[in-house]
Design an enzyme around this catalytic site. Structure first.
Site, PDB file in Angstrom:
ATOM      1  N   GLY A   7      26.315  52.207  28.728  1.00  0.00           N
ATOM      2  CA  GLY A   7      26.632  52.640  27.377  1.00  0.00           C
ATOM      3  C   GLY A   7      26.885  54.131  27.331  1.00  0.00           C
ATOM      4  N   CYS A  56      23.803  51.351  34.922  1.00  0.00           N
ATOM      5  CA  CYS A  56      24.186  52.641  34.364  1.00  0.00           C
ATOM      6  C   CYS A  56      23.189  53.070  33.277  1.00  0.00           C
ATOM      7  CB  CYS A  56      25.626  52.590  33.853  1.00  0.00           C
ATOM      8  SG  CYS A  56      26.361  54.216  33.591  1.00  0.00           S
ATOM      9  N   TYR A  57      23.556  53.018  32.006  1.00  0.00           N
ATOM     10  CA  TYR A  57      22.598  53.360  30.948  1.00  0.00           C
ATOM     11  C   TYR A  57      21.362  52.466  31.030  1.00  0.00           C
ATOM     12  CZ  TYR A  57      20.667  54.140  26.276  1.00  0.00           C
ATOM     13  OH  TYR A  57      19.828  54.440  25.228  1.00  0.00           O
ATOM     14  N   HIS A  60      28.399  50.804  38.771  1.00  0.00           N
ATOM     15  CA  HIS A  60      28.815  49.596  38.039  1.00  0.00           C
ATOM     16  C   HIS A  60      29.188  48.461  39.004  1.00  0.00           C
ATOM     17  CE1 HIS A  60      29.060  51.325  33.959  1.00  0.00           C
ATOM     18  NE2 HIS A  60      29.349  52.452  34.594  1.00  0.00           N
ATOM     19  N   GLU A  65      29.757  45.508  38.236  1.00  0.00           N
ATOM     20  CA  GLU A  65      30.591  44.520  37.549  1.00  0.00           C
ATOM     21  C   GLU A  65      32.085  44.769  37.682  1.00  0.00           C
ATOM     22  OE1 GLU A  65      29.521  47.525  34.245  1.00  0.00           O
ATOM     23  OE2 GLU A  65      28.780  46.853  36.189  1.00  0.00           O
ATOM     24  N   SER A 118      55.050  38.119  20.819  1.00  0.00           N
ATOM     25  CA  SER A 118      55.680  39.321  21.360  1.00  0.00           C
ATOM     26  C   SER A 118      56.571  38.988  22.540  1.00  0.00           C
ATOM     27  CB  SER A 118      54.606  40.321  21.797  1.00  0.00           C
ATOM     28  OG  SER A 118      53.908  39.829  22.924  1.00  0.00           O
ATOM     29  N   GLY A 119      56.260  37.884  23.207  1.00  0.00           N
ATOM     30  CA  GLY A 119      56.992  37.519  24.418  1.00  0.00           C
ATOM     31  C   GLY A 119      56.166  37.717  25.660  1.00  0.00           C
ATOM     32  N   ASP A 168      50.102  36.723  26.707  1.00  0.00           N
ATOM     33  CA  ASP A 168      48.992  36.444  25.799  1.00  0.00           C
ATOM     34  C   ASP A 168      49.459  35.704  24.546  1.00  0.00           C
ATOM     35  OD1 ASP A 168      47.721  37.983  27.682  1.00  0.00           O
ATOM     36  OD2 ASP A 168      47.671  39.782  26.429  1.00  0.00           O
ATOM     37  N   SER A 169      50.445  36.265  23.859  1.00  0.00           N
ATOM     38  CA  SER A 169      50.909  35.630  22.627  1.00  0.00           C
ATOM     39  C   SER A 169      51.634  34.324  22.921  1.00  0.00           C
ATOM     40  CB  SER A 169      51.818  36.582  21.843  1.00  0.00           C
ATOM     41  OG  SER A 169      52.969  36.932  22.590  1.00  0.00           O
ATOM     42  N   ARG A 210      49.389  53.845  16.416  1.00  0.00           N
ATOM     43  CA  ARG A 210      48.837  52.492  16.545  1.00  0.00           C
ATOM     44  C   ARG A 210      48.438  51.931  15.186  1.00  0.00           C
ATOM     45  NH1 ARG A 210      47.488  50.321  21.322  1.00  0.00           N
ATOM     46  NH2 ARG A 210      47.864  51.548  23.198  1.00  0.00           N
ATOM     47  N   LYS A 218      42.956  38.780  31.386  1.00  0.00           N
ATOM     48  CA  LYS A 218      44.372  38.531  31.679  1.00  0.00           C
ATOM     49  C   LYS A 218      44.588  37.457  32.743  1.00  0.00           C
ATOM     50  CE  LYS A 218      47.332  40.748  30.291  1.00  0.00           C
ATOM     51  NZ  LYS A 218      48.216  40.570  29.119  1.00  0.00           N
ATOM     52  N   ASP A 234      31.999  55.413  29.766  1.00  0.00           N
ATOM     53  CA  ASP A 234      31.929  54.557  28.581  1.00  0.00           C
ATOM     54  C   ASP A 234      32.384  55.249  27.306  1.00  0.00           C
ATOM     55  OD1 ASP A 234      30.920  51.971  29.504  1.00  0.00           O
ATOM     56  OD2 ASP A 234      29.143  53.107  30.083  1.00  0.00           O
ATOM     57  N   GLN A 244      50.538  45.900  37.246  1.00  0.00           N
ATOM     58  CA  GLN A 244      51.226  46.497  36.107  1.00  0.00           C
ATOM     59  C   GLN A 244      51.811  47.839  36.534  1.00  0.00           C
ATOM     60  OE1 GLN A 244      48.803  47.049  32.619  1.00  0.00           O
ATOM     61  NE2 GLN A 244      50.529  47.185  31.235  1.00  0.00           N
TER      62      GLN A 244
END
Length: 684
Positions: A68, A95-96, A181, A183, A235-236, A239-240, A324, A403, A481, A585
């Site tokens: 955190g 971590c925290y 971390h 994870e 959106s194409g 996800d959408s 945004r 994803k 974080d 990406q």
């Protein structure tokens, strides 16, 4: 005192709880802990940090306390009930959570001399059950602004680096903590650490498979929507598209209205591609062209003090958060307008969105994390969207997915391969890949910090003398974080052969550059990015005037067309070299640095590799992507600036940058020109 063996534990607890409670302290990676546990087939719940012991007793067999942004010793530290540590359950603090564990049990935690946010090799005690099966030296993602300075009674050090304690344990109490971390993908054997904790220490069983996630998503859509209709904003992207396909399967095509809003920020021929691809899976797409609406759009933003301000119009906005907000709210308003035009009763329709878990985490949404710091606002998680969600008018069947999980689901649904594996693209489109400016240059890091950067570069790169320059931009990211908005430093090689500018790629010592990039943010706290710039060398000490030259830049057609053309070059080069599966990406970003060329702007590429789309590593030329691909892009971009008109000529671009940092939780926004090519070395 000896430790109870698993059999003895079961005699005392006839029915042993096999769920894990993840107490959330506001970590950007909190959901990744949940994901890692789930991947090991152990059920888990993400709960508030202040969850009382009575809510945990008899339900959970182990506790993980997340990282955190806070400090456990601060007056405003997140509330935690120390009695949780007296329940006798195995505890892993990350971590925290590691700091809280030590602090509550009587140890000391203090502000560190300097903050660390980088991959690092640490020394570990392999005799610890937490590190069973690991090497004595492990590479992990280490982030911290605070440090354990005194161990709590009964604890011992099981991990360290440069004299800093980064892991501890109290084996008798089955309490463990890591400053790093485990994870994230950047910790090489993090999954093994979780496996050791869950099975070797806590004695849990891998018996949680759950219902088929595909069927569970269909059930959720049906349960939420009932007999009403669904409006899907497509959106194409994957996800959408998966969301739309799920909705069609759940309630039938006749009750699904699929709408594609072309806001003017799409990639080259994006809308046409979307229509063709989704038509093949039986979705009749309604395309709405509304670029003018978005360009003129404004919205009202409420401050923390309750005050309100109007931001916009979008075509004149500079702040990335303002852009945004405007795009997100305008998206919703146009949706409402289209519902009316399509004669859909607003009271009988639900809005379906392909919102993923990382979207909510980066936006600081309470659905993903109660205390997470806002890194950026996602277009599908604005205040207006949250209001619709609170009113129960939104269905988001993918909100617990990452994803790669969505891609697997898309393949199950039979979506076209090229659609499922498309490069991720943000809903706000190219608008948020343009770093806008009114023409003023932001303040550069101080002379002392730049001197430290030069020292790191000179010591770390011996193959050639690199020039060092501070770019006139700020970049958004995550460090410890928390949201960071800091400077970017560019390194450039000696002048290349004018006849063959791309040949410089083969001469680069990439491992040395990546090592420098990992070190720079620690030595210079106001710097968060390091990039490599191809082309004529640029140095802050020699080219001060050029490095403060900024071209006024907003989201207008001329600027968007520049970026659209540059994005096409990068995308088509990747496809030609078959990199669509290797490179997770490769965002192409335009920013306003002109490097002394009146009216010019710059372009940056950020090719990176990730599994969780929250952390990742930069793609290494010659290893993850062929040198020929990089040389091709460098050649395309740099030759354009000598007015050699090629197929992909991009007018007015001056440098090309590639990002060299490691990604740790947030989207990177970094630019570079095209007289020079930058490769981003760090992903903070």
């Amino acid at each position: 005192m000896g430790l109870p063996v698993l059999g003895e534990c079961r005699k005392k607890n006839e029915i042993m709880a096999h769920k894990v409670a993840i107490l959330d302290a506001g970590a950007q990676y909190g959901k990744l802990i949940d994901r890692r546990v789930r991947e090991l087939n152990v059920e888990s719940d993400v709960l508030p940090l202040n969850t009382p012991p009575e809510k945990l007793k008899g339900v959970y067999g182990a506790i993980i306390i997340s990282g955190g942004p806070g400090s456990c010793y601060a007056a405003d530290a997140p509330e935690f009930n120390p009695a949780v540590l007296e329940m006798g359950l195995p505890v892993l603090g990350v971590c925290y959570g590691y700091q809280v564990l030590n602090f509550v049990k009587g140890g000391s935690v203090e502000r560190a001399d300097k903050r660390e946010d980088r991959q690092e090799f640490i020394e570990i005690e392999t005799s610890s059950r937490l590190f069973a099966g690991l090497s004595a030296r492990e590479r992990v993602l280490l982030t911290h602004g605070d440090a354990v300075t005194k161990l709590a009674p009964g604890f011992r050090v099981i991990g360290s680096v440069d004299g800093l304690t980064v892991a501890l344990e109290n084996e008798e109490k089955r309490m463990y903590g890591t400053q790093f971390h485990p994870e994230v993908d950047l910790s090489d054997n993090g999954v093994k650490i979780f496996s050791n904790f869950l099975f070797g220490i806590a004695g849990l069983e891998a018996n949680f498979t759950g219902a088929n996630r595909h069927q569970a998503a269909l059930k959720e859509i049906r349960d939420v929507v009932g007999d009403k209709e669904i409006l899907v904003l497509v959106s194409g992207g994957v996800d959408s598209s998966v969301c739309a396909a799920l909705c069609r399967e759940a309630v039938g095509a006749e009750r699904v209205h699929a709408v594609h809003i072309d806001h003017g920020f799409m990639r080259h021929e994006e809308s046409e591609t979307v229509c063709t691809a989704l038509g093949k899976v039986g979705l009749d797409l309604r395309v709405v062209n509304c670029a003018a609406d978005f360009a003129a759009a404004t919205t009202t933003v409420k401050g923390k003090d309750g005050s309100e301000r109007v931001v916009g119009p979008l075509a004149e906005s500079i702040s990335p958060e303002d852009k945004r907000m405007i795009i997100g709210d305008t998206f919703m308003r146009i949706t409402e307008r289209e519902v009316t035009a399509m004669k859909i009763d607003p009271n009988k329709v639900f809005l379906a969105q392909g919102t993923l878990r990382p979207d909510l985490i980066e936006s600081g949404s309470h659905l993903a994390s109660a205390k997470a710091d806002v890194i950026k606002t996602h277009h599908n998680d604005t205040a207006l969207v949250r209001q619709l969600r609170q009113e129960g008018k939104i269905v988001e069947p993918l909100r617990d997915y990452h994803k790669d999980e969505v891609r697997r689901l898309g393949e199950e649904l039979g979506l076209p391969h090229h659609l499922v594996w498309r490069q991720p693209f943000p809903g706000p489109g190219l608008a948020i890949r343009v770093l806008c400016s009114d023409g003023t240059c932001p303040a550069a890091p101080g002379a002392d910090e730049m001197a430290k950067v030069r020292e790191v570069v000179a010591a770390g790169y011996t193959k050639a003398k690199l020039s060092v320059a501070c770019l006139p931009v700020r970049t958004v990211g995550v460090q410890g974080d928390c949201r960071s908005y800091k400077a970017a430093v560019a390194l450039s090689l000696p002048a290349p052969d004018p006849a063959d500018p791309a040949s410089a790629v083969a001469a680069v010592d990439w491992p040395a550059l990546f090592a420098i990039a990992r070190r720079v943010p620690s030595e210079a706290p106001s710097v968060s990015r390091t990039v490599l710039m191809f082309g004529a060398p640029v140095d802050s000490e020699k080219d001060a005037a050029a490095l403060t030259a900024v071209t006024p830049t907003c989201c207008v057609k001329e600027v968007l067309d520049q970026l659209r053309a540059a994005d096409r070059v990068g995308t088509e080069t990747m496809l030609r070299h078959g990199l669509e599966h290797t490179i997770s990406q490769m965002p192409v970003v335009l920013f306003p640095a002109s490097f002394g060329q009146p009216g010019a702007r710059s372009i940056a590429l950020r090719p990176f590799i990730t599994r969780d789309f929250m952390t990742g590593t930069p793609a290494v030329p010659g290893q993850d992507m062929p040198l020929a691909a990089v040389e091709e892009m460098v050649g395309h971009y740099t030759r354009k600036m000598h007015n050699i008109i090629l197929l992909f000529f991009i007018h007015g671009i001056s440098f090309f940058l590639t990002v060299l940092h490691f990604k740790d939780g947030g989207t990177l926004y970094l630019g570079g020109e095209i007289n020079m090519v930058l490769f981003v070395l760090s992903m903070a």
